[in-house]
Design a protein around this motif. Structure first.
Motif, mmCIF file in Angstrom:
data_model
loop_
_atom_site.group_PDB
_atom_site.id
_atom_site.type_symbol
_atom_site.label_atom_id
_atom_site.label_comp_id
_atom_site.label_asym_id
_atom_site.label_seq_id
_atom_site.Cartn_x
_atom_site.Cartn_y
_atom_site.Cartn_z
ATOM 1 N N ALA A 27 0.839 -1.204 0.000
ATOM 2 C CA ALA A 27 0.000 0.000 0.000
ATOM 3 C C ALA A 27 0.874 1.254 0.000
ATOM 4 C CB ALA A 27 -0.921 -0.012 1.212
ATOM 5 N N LYS A 28 0.727 2.077 -1.042
ATOM 6 C CA LYS A 28 1.471 3.330 -1.142
ATOM 7 C C LYS A 28 0.553 4.531 -1.360
ATOM 8 C CE LYS A 28 5.415 1.122 -0.969
ATOM 9 N NZ LYS A 28 6.314 1.217 0.212
ATOM 10 N N THR A 29 -0.740 4.287 -1.486
ATOM 11 C CA THR A 29 -1.689 5.371 -1.714
ATOM 12 C C THR A 29 -2.797 5.317 -0.672
ATOM 13 O OG1 THR A 29 -3.089 4.061 -3.203
ATOM 14 C CG2 THR A 29 -1.242 5.264 -4.191
ATOM 15 N N TYR A 30 -3.513 6.421 -0.561
ATOM 16 C CA TYR A 30 -4.584 6.527 0.430
ATOM 17 C C TYR A 30 -5.698 5.527 0.139
ATOM 18 C CZ TYR A 30 -8.163 8.680 3.397
ATOM 19 O OH TYR A 30 -9.131 8.907 4.336
ATOM 20 N N GLY A 31 -6.017 5.328 -1.131
ATOM 21 C CA GLY A 31 -7.090 4.417 -1.494
ATOM 22 C C GLY A 31 -6.785 2.976 -1.102
ATOM 23 N N VAL A 32 -5.565 2.536 -1.372
ATOM 24 C CA VAL A 32 -5.181 1.168 -1.031
ATOM 25 C C VAL A 32 -5.146 0.986 0.483
ATOM 26 C CG1 VAL A 32 -3.395 -0.597 -1.256
ATOM 27 C CG2 VAL A 32 -3.888 0.918 -3.169
ATOM 28 N N LEU A 33 -4.612 1.999 1.192
ATOM 29 C CA LEU A 33 -4.595 1.919 2.655
ATOM 30 C C LEU A 33 -6.009 1.869 3.229
ATOM 31 C CD1 LEU A 33 -1.727 4.314 3.823
ATOM 32 C CD2 LEU A 33 -1.887 1.850 4.164
ATOM 33 N N MET A 34 -6.925 2.611 2.623
ATOM 34 C CA MET A 34 -8.309 2.592 3.086
ATOM 35 C C MET A 34 -8.935 1.215 2.854
ATOM 36 S SD MET A 34 -10.595 4.286 4.647
ATOM 37 C CE MET A 34 -10.090 6.005 4.547
ATOM 38 N N ALA A 35 -8.615 0.603 1.720
ATOM 39 C CA ALA A 35 -9.127 -0.743 1.443
ATOM 40 C C ALA A 35 -8.588 -1.737 2.479
ATOM 41 C CB ALA A 35 -8.729 -1.174 0.036
ATOM 42 N N TYR A 36 -7.307 -1.615 2.785
ATOM 43 C CA TYR A 36 -6.735 -2.508 3.799
ATOM 44 C C TYR A 36 -7.394 -2.301 5.154
ATOM 45 C CZ TYR A 36 -3.625 -4.196 7.420
ATOM 46 O OH TYR A 36 -3.135 -4.802 8.549
ATOM 47 N N SER A 37 -7.593 -1.050 5.531
ATOM 48 C CA SER A 37 -8.219 -0.759 6.822
ATOM 49 C C SER A 37 -9.591 -1.397 6.919
ATOM 50 C CB SER A 37 -8.330 0.765 7.018
ATOM 51 O OG SER A 37 -7.060 1.366 7.044
ATOM 52 N N ALA A 38 -10.349 -1.353 5.835
ATOM 53 C CA ALA A 38 -11.698 -1.927 5.846
ATOM 54 C C ALA A 38 -11.661 -3.448 5.960
ATOM 55 C CB ALA A 38 -12.452 -1.504 4.580
ATOM 56 N N VAL A 39 -10.813 -4.092 5.148
ATOM 57 C CA VAL A 39 -10.756 -5.556 5.153
ATOM 58 C C VAL A 39 -10.195 -6.068 6.476
ATOM 59 C CG1 VAL A 39 -9.745 -7.578 4.036
ATOM 60 C CG2 VAL A 39 -10.552 -5.663 2.650
ATOM 61 N N PHE A 40 -9.091 -5.485 6.917
ATOM 62 C CA PHE A 40 -8.478 -5.915 8.170
ATOM 63 C C PHE A 40 -9.435 -5.713 9.344
ATOM 64 C CE2 PHE A 40 -6.019 -4.935 12.018
ATOM 65 C CZ PHE A 40 -5.268 -6.098 12.144
ATOM 66 N N GLY A 41 -10.073 -4.554 9.392
ATOM 67 C CA GLY A 41 -10.989 -4.273 10.482
ATOM 68 C C GLY A 41 -12.154 -5.240 10.552
ATOM 69 N N LEU A 42 -12.624 -5.690 9.388
ATOM 70 C CA LEU A 42 -13.768 -6.600 9.359
ATOM 71 C C LEU A 42 -13.443 -7.944 10.005
ATOM 72 C CD1 LEU A 42 -16.688 -7.109 8.333
ATOM 73 C CD2 LEU A 42 -15.653 -7.996 6.219
#
Length: 482
Positions: free
Chosen positions: A379-394
């Motif tokens: 992850a190097k961009t805000y969008g990818v980091l946001m996707a990771y945050s959502a998946v990991f958090g779930l």
């Protein structure tokens, strides 16, 4: 799913009338041991270990010692109070990454920039991570103290003491000028209060439910996700206010926690009050449960996976700012992860009732590790980091939602209180995950934050593997509901 009850045990005395006064409420151990018989879902009849897990001997001479009581509407008031306690305990702890990033950026405990080396900055980040670690240690290691105090004074008084410590700890943290001040206030005082509140509500809330216990505990533990969703925005907004700053962040947060915890003080009480009976430490901590190989595997697997749990919450904001994102964007990552954590814990409770508690925990733990390896690493961009945050958090919060029911499933009713205390104590080892990763990061010559990513992903996957071994040991049928 409501566990089956043998025909010769279906005749039971009805639940006594609920009493509003909790003066005669006993310890968590007594309530758990005397008033609930926790039975496990169907497992392979041919497996010896599974057969042992099905055995649960009800205690005699108690008003209600079965799971066949009628769930009262008042039980959901218990859930609300317990939910708010989760918001003010683990919700605050998981939001520490926002304050850690603020103090790191504003050089708390560092000399002027001209005298600061890169090594000094890394050491400061390591020292700041210990604030969250100390809070987590106190939240877990003080569990036996909470049970002893409950056996002496009752649940309500312990909740009052815990609420006082949480509030005072946060307000005093607003006066901190050195990192060690935060160790004492947000680490020790707040952590002690959070533990008293958390252990009290988790010893009461499950006993109000039978058929919907998994769902109820999922809702309760999702409170930390809601706290982690809302609190980072509160912190970031007040931190960046020219007229307020971090001092008022802690003070306002302290009063918010006071208001929420008072709800628990008012509503939370045991379903079946029992006479107080003072407990000693030896009555609570009985390490003979470690002789049960199934429980030992669950402890080791859960502790290993948990070592990776707090790394994203502690370091995602700092990683976001390191790649050029704003502090608000870093705080939003934690908030989104916490929001999905809220949904994930409820989903874990629902899945546990349908496909099995241990099965659900394995699937969620594996998904957490894979998402960390495959998304955060690149992850190097805000969008990818946001996707990771959502998946990991779930997926990352299944352990907290299923800790109590899985422990009860493995050990049975008699040893459940001791097993739960040992599990909470074992969490102390796991909370050093961020510090271990920080120490490795400082010792190796690699790209910034890479160690955190790899350490977190590996911890989850190794933990999932150990839990899978436990599942196979309990039932060799891979599709069995365990």
């Amino acid at each position: 799913m409501h566990p089956s009850v043998p025909a010769d045990r279906t005749s039971r005395s009805s639940s006594p009338k609920l009493e509003a006064d909790t003066d005669n409420a006993g310890s968590i151990d007594t309530v758990l041991a005397n008033n609930e018989k926790i039975m496990v879902d169907e497992t392979n009849d041919g497996d010896d270990d599974a057969s042992k897990m099905k055995e649960a001997v009800p205690c005699k001479n108690t008003p209600d010692h079965g799971d066949d009581f009628k769930e009262e509407r008042y039980a959901w008031l218990i859930v609300i109070g317990a939910f708010f306690v989760q918001v003010t305990s683990f919700g605050v702890v998981t939001s520490w990454g926002v304050m850690q990033d603020y103090f790191h950026e504003h050089r708390l405990g560092l000399p002027p920039p001209s005298e600061t080396t890169f090594q000094m900055e890394n050491e400061q980040l390591l020292n700041l991570s210990f604030v969250g670690t100390i809070a987590l240690i106190c939240t877990n290691i003080c569990g036996p103290l909470a049970q002893i105090l409950t056996s002496i004074w009752g649940h309500r008084m312990v909740l009052i003491i815990g609420t006082f410590c949480v509030t005072i700890g946060l307000i005093c943290a607003g006066f901190a000028t050195e990192i060690w001040h935060l160790y004492l206030t947000q680490g020790i005082v707040f952590g002690l209060g959070a533990c008293l509140n958390y252990c009290t509500i988790m010893g009461v809330a499950p006993l109000w439910f039978n058929k919907r216990r998994g769902l109820a505990l999922g809702v309760v533990t999702s409170g930390s996700g809601i706290g982690g969703l809302i609190i980072p925005f509160i912190m970031t907004s007040i931190n960046e206010s020219p007229s307020l700053g971090p001092e008022w962040t802690y003070r306002i947060l302290g009063f918010i926690c006071l208001a929420l915890d008072l709800v628990a003080v008012v509503f939370v009480r045991p379903r079946v009050p029992t006479p107080r009976q003072r407990k000693k430490l030896g009555d609570i901590i009985k390490l003979n449960v470690l002789k049960d190989m199934n429980f030992l595997l669950f402890l080791i697997g859960s502790s290993t996976a948990l070592m990776g749990y707090f790394l994203p919450y502690f370091f995602l904001p700092a990683y976001a700012t390191s790649i050029g994102l704003s502090p608000k964007q870093g705080g939003a990552l934690v908030a989104v992860s916490s929001a999905m954590n809220f949904l994930g814990r409820i989903l874990a409770g629902i899945c546990a009732d349908r496909i099995g508690k241990l099965n659900t925990n394995i699937l969620f733990t594996t998904a957490s590790g894979l998402s960390t390896f495959l998304i955060w690493t690149f992850a190097k961009t805000y969008g990818v980091l946001m996707a990771y945050s959502a998946v990991f958090g779930l997926f990352c919060g299944s352990y907290f939602a299923l800790l109590s029911p899985i422990t009860a499933q493995i050990l049975g009713n008699e040893k459940f209180p001791t097993g739960l205390s040992v599990m909470l104590l074992s969490n102390v080892v796991s909370v050093f995950g961020p510090n271990i990763a920080s120490a490795i990061q400082n010792a190796v010559n690699t790209e910034p934050f890479l160690t955190y990513k790899l350490f977190a992903g590996a911890a989850f996957l190794v933990g999932a593997f150990i839990l899978t071994v436990l599942k196979i040991k309990l039932d060799r049928n891979i599709l069995a509901k365990v």
